[in-house]
Design a protein around this motif. Sequence first.
Motif, PDB file in Angstrom:
ATOM      1  N   ILE A  10      58.307  35.332  38.422  1.00 18.07           N
ATOM      2  CA  ILE A  10      57.221  36.206  38.183  1.00 18.07           C
ATOM      3  C   ILE A  10      55.708  35.885  38.507  1.00 18.07           C
ATOM      4  O   ILE A  10      55.537  34.613  38.301  1.00 18.07           O
ATOM      5  CB  ILE A  10      57.337  36.400  36.422  1.00 18.07           C
ATOM      6  N   VAL A  11      55.051  36.542  39.007  1.00 17.20           N
ATOM      7  CA  VAL A  11      53.659  35.954  39.525  1.00 17.20           C
ATOM      8  C   VAL A  11      52.771  36.837  38.814  1.00 17.20           C
ATOM      9  O   VAL A  11      52.723  38.278  38.794  1.00 17.20           O
ATOM     10  CB  VAL A  11      53.484  36.379  41.019  1.00 17.20           C
ATOM     11  N   ARG A  12      51.847  36.129  38.017  1.00  8.76           N
ATOM     12  CA  ARG A  12      50.828  36.909  37.214  1.00  8.76           C
ATOM     13  C   ARG A  12      49.467  36.523  37.481  1.00  8.76           C
ATOM     14  O   ARG A  12      49.184  35.597  38.050  1.00  8.76           O
ATOM     15  CB  ARG A  12      51.066  36.656  35.532  1.00  8.76           C
ATOM     16  N   GLY A  13      48.463  37.480  37.010  1.00 11.70           N
ATOM     17  CA  GLY A  13      47.100  37.142  37.172  1.00 11.70           C
ATOM     18  C   GLY A  13      46.205  38.253  36.823  1.00 11.70           C
ATOM     19  O   GLY A  13      46.809  39.554  36.922  1.00 11.70           O
ATOM     20  N   THR A  14      45.101  38.290  36.844  1.00 13.86           N
ATOM     21  CA  THR A  14      44.181  39.331  36.317  1.00 13.86           C
ATOM     22  C   THR A  14      42.870  39.448  37.530  1.00 13.86           C
ATOM     23  O   THR A  14      42.208  38.448  37.498  1.00 13.86           O
ATOM     24  CB  THR A  14      43.531  39.332  35.104  1.00 13.86           C
ATOM     25  N   ILE A  15      42.686  40.426  38.018  1.00 15.20           N
ATOM     26  CA  ILE A  15      41.557  40.617  38.853  1.00 15.20           C
ATOM     27  C   ILE A  15      40.507  41.240  37.979  1.00 15.20           C
ATOM     28  O   ILE A  15      40.473  42.276  37.583  1.00 15.20           O
ATOM     29  CB  ILE A  15      41.883  41.653  40.026  1.00 15.20           C
TER      30      ILE A  15
END
Length: 218
Positions: free
Chosen positions: A29-34
């Motif tokens: 799972i790859v997560r992040g917020t732009i």
Amino acid sequence: MKKIVGLTLGIACLAGALNVHASTSAELIVRGTIKPTACNLSMTGGGIINYGDIPSGTLQQTAFNPLAERTTPLSVSCGSTPMTFGLRFVDLQSASKVSGILNALGSGYTETHNYGLGMVSGRRTGGFAVTLRDLRTSTATLFPIMRVGSGGWQSSDGKVAQSPSQYSWRSGTAISPASIPQLTGTIAVRAVINRAQDLDLSRDITLDGRATLELSYI
């Protein structure tokens, strides 16, 4: 015996000596917020316009009483990233408006420009108007534009009507918001005190105008 390591939240799946079936797959799972560039809005002195002490004897009994203009510097910084943004002004004392009071400032004002100055002893103190002036980036002069709600942009003389009116600035001839990394300008305020006969002059009356500036990305 084969070892399989899963990368989901760092959980390791290990086939040991127990008689269990080994997993042949694992989920990564790859997560992040732009997030949009954060712009910082500020006014020198906390945005306080102070008229000081006003002797009640100087007020006209049967006419509105305009006060001298006061100003405060405005700045918006978005770092080094050009952004298109605008401002809305929300009157927090709208219940205290005095109808027609801005006529004392001259032509060009409507009730949308009328911000309340609060109430004392149930009596309305007055109103004030806001104007945007001297808008600039570090390299160019800007000119105010405005729209109502999501309508089309149009030229503005800088007089600030309340939300849902929104204000921005153009740098060229096209009437559309300029993309800029920072803005400096001046907020000019002109207050008008109500007729003395409509005030309770037996006690101190505090001018209590309050408006919120809301920065929004366009």
